[in-house]
Design a protein around this motif. Structure first.
Motif: not given
Length: 70
Positions: A10-27
């Motif tokens: 969850i934290n990895e995805l959060y940090h990635k979303s803050q830096k570069e955004g998430l793909s629809p699958e990651e969301l």
């Protein structure tokens, strides 16, 4: 999934979303992981609450899990 691995992802995805955004699958993955985490917290809390015993004034013991989980 183990709680520590769950929170780590969850934290990895959060940090990635803050830096570069998430793909629809990651969301979708993030949403599912968060729901799983919340459900885990609720289950743990429910388990703790079900094991609370109250000593009544008359000396009897009332188990809240038995009293309210009818």
């Amino acid at each position: 999934m183990e709680v520590s691995k769950l929170t780590e992802r969850i934290n990895e995805l959060y940090h990635k979303s803050q830096k570069e955004g998430l793909s629809p699958e990651e969301l979708e993955e993030q949403k599912a992981l968060r729901q799983e985490y919340v459900q885990n917290v609720r289950n743990n809390l429910r388990g703790q609450l079900n094991n609370i015993e109250i000593l009544e004034k008359d000396g009897s013991v009332t188990n809240l899990g038995e009293k309210f989980n009818k």
